[in-house]
Design a protein around this motif. Structure first.
Motif, PDB file in Angstrom:
ATOM      1  N   UNK A  95     -12.844  -7.613  27.568  1.00  0.00           N
ATOM      2  CA  UNK A  95     -13.221  -6.930  27.565  1.00  0.00           C
ATOM      3  C   UNK A  95     -13.567  -5.684  27.881  1.00  0.00           C
ATOM      4  N   UNK A  96     -13.681  -4.435  27.100  1.00  0.00           N
ATOM      5  CA  UNK A  96     -13.228  -3.283  27.532  1.00  0.00           C
ATOM      6  C   UNK A  96     -14.790  -3.540  27.880  1.00  0.00           C
ATOM      7  N   UNK A  97     -14.512  -1.287  28.818  1.00  0.00           N
ATOM      8  CA  UNK A  97     -16.033  -0.744  29.457  1.00  0.00           C
ATOM      9  C   UNK A  97     -17.278  -1.017  28.933  1.00  0.00           C
ATOM     10  N   UNK A  98     -16.742  -0.672  27.673  1.00  0.00           N
ATOM     11  CA  UNK A  98     -18.359  -0.408  26.369  1.00  0.00           C
ATOM     12  C   UNK A  98     -18.575  -1.451  26.020  1.00  0.00           C
ATOM     13  N   UNK A 111     -11.621 -15.103  30.164  1.00  0.00           N
ATOM     14  CA  UNK A 111     -10.758 -13.321  29.136  1.00  0.00           C
ATOM     15  C   UNK A 111     -10.900 -12.521  30.395  1.00  0.00           C
ATOM     16  N   UNK A 112     -10.719 -11.508  31.248  1.00  0.00           N
ATOM     17  CA  UNK A 112     -10.591 -10.723  31.896  1.00  0.00           C
ATOM     18  C   UNK A 112     -12.087  -9.460  31.438  1.00  0.00           C
ATOM     19  N   UNK A 113     -12.557  -9.094  32.137  1.00  0.00           N
ATOM     20  CA  UNK A 113     -13.565  -8.002  31.721  1.00  0.00           C
ATOM     21  C   UNK A 113     -13.504  -6.738  32.874  1.00  0.00           C
ATOM     22  N   UNK A 114     -13.954  -5.514  31.959  1.00  0.00           N
ATOM     23  CA  UNK A 114     -14.009  -4.608  32.202  1.00  0.00           C
ATOM     24  C   UNK A 114     -15.650  -3.966  32.435  1.00  0.00           C
ATOM     25  N   UNK A 115     -15.888  -5.159  32.107  1.00  0.00           N
ATOM     26  CA  UNK A 115     -17.484  -4.961  32.280  1.00  0.00           C
ATOM     27  C   UNK A 115     -18.308  -5.837  32.682  1.00  0.00           C
ATOM     28  N   UNK A 116     -19.618  -5.657  32.454  1.00  0.00           N
ATOM     29  CA  UNK A 116     -20.452  -6.466  33.302  1.00  0.00           C
ATOM     30  C   UNK A 116     -20.690  -7.646  32.982  1.00  0.00           C
ATOM     31  N   UNK A 117     -20.300  -7.911  30.916  1.00  0.00           N
ATOM     32  CA  UNK A 117     -19.726  -9.072  30.625  1.00  0.00           C
ATOM     33  C   UNK A 117     -19.186  -9.801  29.964  1.00  0.00           C
ATOM     34  N   UNK A 118     -18.821 -11.181  30.655  1.00  0.00           N
ATOM     35  CA  UNK A 118     -18.442 -11.678  30.591  1.00  0.00           C
ATOM     36  C   UNK A 118     -17.343 -12.735  29.048  1.00  0.00           C
TER      37      UNK A 118
END
Length: 396
Positions: A297-300, A244-251
């Motif tokens: 994954x959203x930025x938050x 899943x692509x992510x805009x956060x540091x969470x993968x």
């Protein structure tokens, strides 16, 4: 009569017929006794039937502007949303067994446009506002001004992803390729042999999976120069898994059993240490939902998913779960809830309708959701707040 005897008799009769016919044709003054060459009448020269004229290529404007046309592919440039490329498909028969397609491109938000006719079902890869058409030696890029840039594949050694390049659908299984949309240069990206399912996160992290023996997770923070390897989540063992692509540091990853066409939404996995360790949550929704246009994954740190709940307007089925966007309450992804999608999608009964979501795009620290209204007169909409509010985006 046996089959062999029947064949023998047929051969004899055929030979006899040829002899008799030959006697008639070669006897002077045969059936037509009007002189001339042996056999009677001179045969008139045979004029070959004209070959049918090729079907005229449909006018691309007639395809794009037809109210029945629907969007088949699209991409919008993140840094300049006025740069857009949209493939429109016009179905000519029920169930779209025959269709025509045309590409519309613009650099001013479709105040002006350039139209290009396309072969039906040509493979198209979005590249930040422009499309890569095809994925082989004849691949090409249609620029916002309508010009065409052929792709020049570099046959040299693989190298890391460079600034301005975009990952494209692999031309060979187990390999990654990249293309610079401005110059058309394409090359193989350095990566472990056999890597699949590669995504590029908003911070530039490349992530993929290896299936050679034990299933492993691989990641690169330098565009493919170096790769770190770690085991996949234990809970994903034996399941189909997609990154899943992510805009956060969470993968993130999502896993499910064999859903034939669509991936069952059964497990989600989250890592906050670049894939070294994973937390997995089993999704409790029953009956099972299915992944539609993807997740992000959203930025938050929340997880956003476009799911199918089982409703079908064509079949008259009512789903026990609504289709469309679902989102987690925070970093706890143990359960997701339906998003109250704002106008113009607030009036949809998503237990009876398909999800209107067309795609979810991650770019740097932003996630944009694109959705479409139903044809006729299909329109494109975008949301940057996970589907709560929408703005219309000109697309032709």
């Amino acid at each position: 009569m046996t089959l062999s005897r029947a064949r023998g008799l047929a051969a004899v009769l055929t030979a006899a017929a040829i002899v008799v016919l030959g006697a008639v044709l070669l006897t002077p003054g045969g059936p037509d006794r009007d002189g001339g060459h042996p056999g009677g009448r001179d045969l008139a020269p045979v004029t070959p039937a004209p070959e049918p004229a090729p079907s005229p290529r449909p006018d691309p404007a007639a395809i794009v502007d037809d109210p029945r046309a629907s969007i088949a592919e699209l991409t919008v440039r993140a840094s300049d949303p006025d740069v857009r490329s949209v493939v429109w498909r016009l179905c000519r028969t029920p169930r779209c067994r025959r269709s025509d397609e045309a590409l519309a491109v613009t650099d001013d938000g479709f105040v002006t446009r350039h139209l290009v006719p396309l072969p039906t079902n040509l493979f198209a890869t979005p590249m930040d506002g422009v499309l890569l058409l095809g994925n082989g030696p004849a691949a090409r890029i249609v620029q916002p001004d309508g010009s065409v840039t052929p792709v020049r594949w570099d046959a040299g050694e693989p190298g890391p992803l460079r600034e301005g390049e975009h990952l494209v659908t692999t031309r060979a299984f187990g390999a990654i390729h990249a293309v610079d949309p401005a110059t058309g240069r394409g090359h193989r990206v350095s990566a472990p042999r056999g890597v699949i399912d590669v995504v590029r996160d908003g911070d530039g992290m490349l992530r993929g999976r290896l299936l050679d023996g034990a299933r492993r997770y691989v990641a690169s923070a330098d565009g493919g120069g170096t790769w770190a390897t770690s085991p996949e989540p234990a809970a994903a063992s034996g399941l189909l898994t997609s990154l899943v692509p992510s805009a956060s540091t969470a993968r993130a990853m999502v896993s499910g059993g064999d859903g034939a066409t669509f991936l069952p939404f059964e497990l989600v996995h989250r890592s906050d240490d670049a894939g070294e360790t994973w937390t997995s949550w089993e999704q409790s929704a029953r009956p099972m939902a299915y992944v539609n246009r993807g997740l992000a994954v959203l930025p938050d740190g929340r997880l956003l998913a476009d799911l199918m709940g089982g409703g079908s307007p064509r079949l008259g089925q009512v789903g026990r779960l609504p289709s469309g966007l679902w989102v987690s309450a925070g970093a706890d992804w143990s359960s997701l809830s339906p998003v109250r999608m704002g106008p113009p999608f607030d009036a949809l009964d998503l237990r009876r309708e398909f999800s209107p979501v067309y795609g979810i795009v991650v770019d740097h620290d932003a996630v944009t959701v694109y959705a479409v209204t139903s044809a006729p007169n299909q329109t494109l909409w975008a949301s940057v707040d996970a589907g709560v509010t929408w703005r219309q985006v000109s697309s032709r």
